[in-house]
Design a protein around this motif. Structure first.
Motif, mmCIF file in Angstrom:
data_model
loop_
_atom_site.group_PDB
_atom_site.id
_atom_site.type_symbol
_atom_site.label_atom_id
_atom_site.label_comp_id
_atom_site.label_asym_id
_atom_site.label_seq_id
_atom_site.Cartn_x
_atom_site.Cartn_y
_atom_site.Cartn_z
ATOM 1 N N PRO A 150 0.384 -10.769 4.635
ATOM 2 C CA PRO A 150 1.223 -11.872 4.143
ATOM 3 C C PRO A 150 1.318 -11.899 2.618
ATOM 4 O O PRO A 150 2.327 -12.359 2.074
ATOM 5 N N CYS A 151 0.296 -11.400 1.916
ATOM 6 C CA CYS A 151 0.355 -11.445 0.452
ATOM 7 C C CYS A 151 1.467 -10.543 -0.101
ATOM 8 O O CYS A 151 1.791 -10.619 -1.290
ATOM 9 N N HIS A 152 2.026 -9.695 0.729
ATOM 10 C CA HIS A 152 3.116 -8.840 0.257
ATOM 11 C C HIS A 152 4.479 -9.508 0.381
ATOM 12 O O HIS A 152 5.479 -8.921 0.008
ATOM 13 N N PHE A 153 4.506 -10.728 0.945
ATOM 14 C CA PHE A 153 5.779 -11.463 1.008
ATOM 15 C C PHE A 153 6.155 -11.857 -0.412
ATOM 16 O O PHE A 153 5.344 -12.430 -1.135
ATOM 17 N N SER A 154 7.398 -11.557 -0.795
ATOM 18 C CA SER A 154 7.840 -11.982 -2.116
ATOM 19 C C SER A 154 9.285 -12.430 -1.964
ATOM 20 O O SER A 154 10.186 -11.600 -1.843
ATOM 21 N N GLY A 155 9.486 -13.731 -1.884
ATOM 22 C CA GLY A 155 10.829 -14.237 -1.574
ATOM 23 C C GLY A 155 11.195 -13.764 -0.177
ATOM 24 O O GLY A 155 10.399 -13.817 0.741
ATOM 25 N N GLY A 156 12.408 -13.206 -0.076
ATOM 26 C CA GLY A 156 12.869 -12.825 1.262
ATOM 27 C C GLY A 156 12.519 -11.415 1.677
ATOM 28 O O GLY A 156 12.908 -10.975 2.761
ATOM 29 N N PHE A 157 11.803 -10.671 0.808
ATOM 30 C CA PHE A 157 11.504 -9.270 1.137
ATOM 31 C C PHE A 157 10.019 -8.982 0.936
ATOM 32 O O PHE A 157 9.301 -9.754 0.296
ATOM 33 N N VAL A 158 9.609 -7.830 1.472
ATOM 34 C CA VAL A 158 8.246 -7.366 1.216
ATOM 35 C C VAL A 158 8.257 -6.641 -0.128
ATOM 36 O O VAL A 158 9.115 -5.785 -0.366
ATOM 37 N N ARG A 159 7.314 -7.043 -1.001
ATOM 38 C CA ARG A 159 7.152 -6.286 -2.241
ATOM 39 C C ARG A 159 5.818 -5.541 -2.158
ATOM 40 O O ARG A 159 4.761 -6.183 -1.982
ATOM 41 N N TRP A 160 5.893 -4.209 -2.291
ATOM 42 C CA TRP A 160 4.712 -3.390 -2.050
ATOM 43 C C TRP A 160 4.732 -2.193 -2.981
ATOM 44 O O TRP A 160 5.824 -1.683 -3.233
ATOM 45 N N PRO A 161 3.600 -1.706 -3.465
ATOM 46 C CA PRO A 161 2.245 -2.270 -3.338
ATOM 47 C C PRO A 161 2.069 -3.464 -4.255
ATOM 48 O O PRO A 161 2.839 -3.671 -5.178
ATOM 49 N N LYS A 162 1.006 -4.216 -3.966
ATOM 50 C CA LYS A 162 0.731 -5.379 -4.803
ATOM 51 C C LYS A 162 -0.360 -4.998 -5.802
ATOM 52 O O LYS A 162 -1.447 -4.538 -5.392
ATOM 53 N N VAL A 163 -0.049 -5.220 -7.067
ATOM 54 C CA VAL A 163 -1.021 -4.899 -8.121
ATOM 55 C C VAL A 163 -2.141 -5.940 -8.069
ATOM 56 O O VAL A 163 -1.894 -7.113 -7.803
ATOM 57 N N ASN A 164 -3.362 -5.500 -8.299
ATOM 58 C CA ASN A 164 -4.547 -6.375 -8.290
ATOM 59 C C ASN A 164 -4.681 -7.180 -6.997
ATOM 60 O O ASN A 164 -5.134 -8.325 -7.012
ATOM 61 N N SER A 165 -4.284 -6.582 -5.901
ATOM 62 C CA SER A 165 -4.354 -7.304 -4.637
ATOM 63 C C SER A 165 -5.799 -7.370 -4.143
ATOM 64 O O SER A 165 -6.555 -6.418 -4.286
ATOM 65 N N ARG A 166 -6.155 -8.533 -3.544
ATOM 66 C CA ARG A 166 -7.490 -8.618 -2.932
ATOM 67 C C ARG A 166 -7.489 -7.885 -1.603
ATOM 68 O O ARG A 166 -8.518 -7.527 -1.076
ATOM 69 N N LYS A 167 -6.314 -7.669 -1.047
ATOM 70 C CA LYS A 167 -6.186 -6.964 0.225
ATOM 71 C C LYS A 167 -5.828 -5.502 -0.031
ATOM 72 O O LYS A 167 -5.113 -5.201 -0.996
ATOM 73 N N PRO A 168 -6.280 -4.598 0.852
ATOM 74 C CA PRO A 168 -5.897 -3.191 0.684
ATOM 75 C C PRO A 168 -4.387 -3.012 0.840
ATOM 76 O O PRO A 168 -3.756 -3.723 1.618
ATOM 77 N N ASN A 169 -3.831 -2.061 0.113
ATOM 78 C CA ASN A 169 -2.388 -1.819 0.180
ATOM 79 C C ASN A 169 -2.024 -0.728 1.178
ATOM 80 O O ASN A 169 -0.851 -0.549 1.482
ATOM 81 N N ALA A 170 -3.028 0.013 1.654
ATOM 82 C CA ALA A 170 -2.676 1.191 2.454
ATOM 83 C C ALA A 170 -3.676 1.438 3.565
ATOM 84 O O ALA A 170 -4.800 0.936 3.549
ATOM 85 N N ILE A 171 -3.206 2.215 4.529
ATOM 86 C CA ILE A 171 -4.070 2.618 5.639
ATOM 87 C C ILE A 171 -3.867 4.122 5.840
ATOM 88 O O ILE A 171 -2.726 4.620 5.731
ATOM 89 N N VAL A 172 -4.953 4.829 6.102
ATOM 90 C CA VAL A 172 -4.861 6.272 6.315
ATOM 91 C C VAL A 172 -3.948 6.524 7.519
ATOM 92 O O VAL A 172 -4.085 5.873 8.556
ATOM 93 N N ALA A 173 -2.995 7.447 7.333
ATOM 94 C CA ALA A 173 -2.110 7.800 8.460
ATOM 95 C C ALA A 173 -2.658 9.060 9.101
ATOM 96 O O ALA A 173 -2.584 10.145 8.521
ATOM 97 N N SER A 174 -3.301 8.921 10.227
ATOM 98 C CA SER A 174 -3.924 10.080 10.879
ATOM 99 C C SER A 174 -3.805 9.914 12.382
ATOM 100 O O SER A 174 -3.307 8.893 12.874
ATOM 101 N N GLU A 175 -4.308 10.890 13.099
ATOM 102 C CA GLU A 175 -4.305 10.836 14.553
ATOM 103 C C GLU A 175 -4.983 9.553 15.034
ATOM 104 O O GLU A 175 -4.517 8.874 15.950
ATOM 105 N N GLU A 176 -6.107 9.213 14.357
ATOM 106 C CA GLU A 176 -6.885 8.034 14.814
ATOM 107 C C GLU A 176 -6.165 6.706 14.605
ATOM 108 O O GLU A 176 -6.438 5.727 15.291
#
Ligand SMILES: C[S@@+](CC[C@H](N)C(=O)[O-])C[C@H]1O[C@@H](n2cnc3c(N)ncnc32)[C@H](O)[C@@H]1O
Length: 514
Positions: free
Chosen positions: A356-382
């Motif tokens: 939810p912290c990536h909500f910025s007005g009507g769109f997703v703004r990503w990545p978020k600088v100085n975010s307390r939440k991680p911006n990414a997830i490893v894309a792998s088989e798992e």
């Protein structure tokens, strides 16, 4: 038509934290109060509840399950003693598990006896220092050696509130009596209903969650089949916090009579919870409270004329979600379960992770600088099953903060702004998709604009009394047609534009005004 009266409410009457037993000094005592759901009803609220009972001739056989110090019984006795048409007899059966409250409960009942003697009413009381669920289940099951259940014609209650795990002893015990309940309070209510005689009157104060929560559907079906709703009262204050729960929750007071025949009309009333606050009340047809064809049996609280208009406007919208070729799901990434795959910053072989912290007005703004939440997830088989193709989606926050103006907060995930092959939506989000894939951008913008409208907000508050937005809630809504949504999307730059602009767009395109 609305009628205004006033009742005296204590400050923050709807705030359960303020209702904790007030003499708990130690951490241990406080923990026990939470464990037992000990939120005692303030006297003005108890008096208001007692005022909702219709007067009936003959004896009153009263059940107070989870009686605490007896505030509710005392309020009803006080009221009945004051009436000209008094009952000949009041017999009270009170259950209270906490031995520490018994002395005060007995003292309250002694005071009730004295009051009744003065008023010429025969009074008797039985206190069971027992677990109400353990005591009532054998009676309800009609076990061979169980005591014959007394039939109560009156009950007033503020049952304990606590989630019960699906494998807990309490849950299994309730299930053995045919009661499916995810919370102690609905378990109490379901048992109490079974101990009532036909025509008996019930007034209760509970969380509002049973009115729409997906887990409360079996309870709603059971309750509405056996009880005829007469009145619903809500506190408007959103500061109604239930302790031990991160969801801001409203309380509801209801009056119902044991009868399989639904009422013609229901009185809906509301007050802010502030001292001396006005109570606004109006009467609505029962079908406006529970829509006959609604498979979820949501209970709607249409508290004013604006809300009534919103309900009518929503019910006239032409489409259900499947008609749009769309579904809504909850974000698949539960962050604490996928912890080892989360990354603060994107790099090669990661996918965007949207919170939810990536909500910025009507769109997703990503990545978020100085975010307390991680911006990414490893894309792998798992993590393959946690990710979906990076296409256009409409996202809705599952939890809104107290400060947020609207309950439903929607935005568009637009992949042209975020270069990636796949994306992960975190579990605090719901997302609209077309069979796991994205939507055309104009449809997405129109849908997000619709969800962000005042119409949806006003309507949503009628059946959802907390800050949690379930996917089931979104599935239950009616929607404009796909061409209508696309038209709205084509006229808007930003689907979270100025609120007036959004509402004006709905007025023009859908012909709805509130
Ligand atoms: C929300 S408080 C309300 C008390 C009182 N009715 C009032 O309104 O002030 C619920 C009460 O239920 C009691 N309680 C909790 N679990 C219980 C159980 N299994 N059986 C009987 N009482 C229970 C608590 O100790 C507490 O006093």
């Amino acid at each position: 038509m609305s009628v205004a009266t006033t009742i005296e409410m204590p400050p923050a009457a709807a705030n359960r934290k303020a209702w904790l037993v007030d003499d708990a000094e130690t951490e241990q005592a406080l923990a026990r109060q939470h464990e037992l759901g000990q939120f005692l009803t303030p006297v003005p609220v108890a008096d208001f509840m007692a005022s909702l009972f219709p007067l009936r001739p003959g004896p009153v056989h009263l059940l107070d399950a989870g009686a605490g110090r007896g505030a509710l019984t005392a309020a009803l006795v006080r009221r009945l003693c004051r009436e000209n048409r008094r009952p000949s007899e009041i017999s009270v059966t009170a259950y209270e598990l906490d031995a520490a409250l018994l002395q005060q409960l007995r003292a309250t009942l002694s005071a009730c006896r004295i009051e009744c003697e003065k008023a010429g009413i025969a009074f008797s009381a039985t206190v069971h220092n027992a677990d109400f669920i353990e005591a009532a289940v054998p009676m309800v099951r009609n076990d061979l050696f169980a005591p014959q259940p007394p039939r109560f014609n009156t009950t007033i209650l503020n049952p304990p509130y606590r989630k019960i795990r699906s494998d807990s002893a309490t849950r299994l015990l309730l299930r053995s009596a045919g009661i499916e309940s995810s919370n102690l309070y609905t378990g109490f209510l379901a048992l109490v209903i079974r101990l009532l005689s036909d025509g008996a009157e019930m007034v209760a104060i509970t969380p509002r969650s049973f009115c729409n929560g997906p887990y409360f559907r079996p309870f709603r079906e059971d309750f509405l089949a056996q009880m005829s709703l007469r009145r619903l009262h809500v506190f408007e204050s959103r500061s109604a916090a239930f302790n031990g729960d991160d969801v801001l929750q409203e309380n509801i007071i209801f009056h119902a009579a044991k009868s399989r025949r639904p009422p013609e009309r229901v009185i809906i009333s509301s007050s802010s919870g502030e001292p001396g606050a006005a109570v606004r009340e109006h009467s609505v047809p029962y079908r406006d409270v529970v829509t006959p064809a609604d498979p979820d049996q949501f209970i709607h609280l249409v508290t004013d004329d604006g809300q009534a208009r919103a309900k009518t406007a929503m019910s006239h919208l032409p489409a259900a979600l499947p008609d749009l070729g769309l579904s809504v799901s909850t974000g698949r990434v539960v962050d604490f379960r996928a912890e080892s795959f989360l990354r603060q910053q994107p790099s090669q072989n990661t996918a965007p992770l949207i919170y939810p912290c990536h909500f910025s007005g009507g769109f997703v703004r990503w990545p978020k600088v100085n975010s307390r939440k991680p911006n990414a997830i490893v894309a792998s088989e798992e993590t393959r099953d946690l990710l979906i193709p990076s296409e256009v989606y409409v996202l809705v926050k599952r939890f809104t903060s107290k400060e947020e103006r609207r309950r439903v907060v929607a935005c568009v995930y637009d992949p042209t702004r975020i270069p990636a092959e796949s994306v992960g939506f975190e579990n605090h989000l719901n997302y609209y998709h077309a069979a796991g894939h994205g939507l055309p951008i104009t449809l997405a913008k129109g849908l997000a604009a619709f969800l962000n409208s005042t119409l949806v907000d006003v309507y949503f508050r009628q059946f959802n009394g907390h800050t949690q937005v379930n996917a089931t809630d979104l599935r239950s809504l009616r929607y404009p047609t796909r061409p209508q949504l696309e038209q709205m999307g084509s006229l808007l730059e930003n689907p979270a534009a100025d609120q007036n602009e959004l509402d004006e767009l709905l007025r023009k395109e859908l012909d709805v005004t509130l």
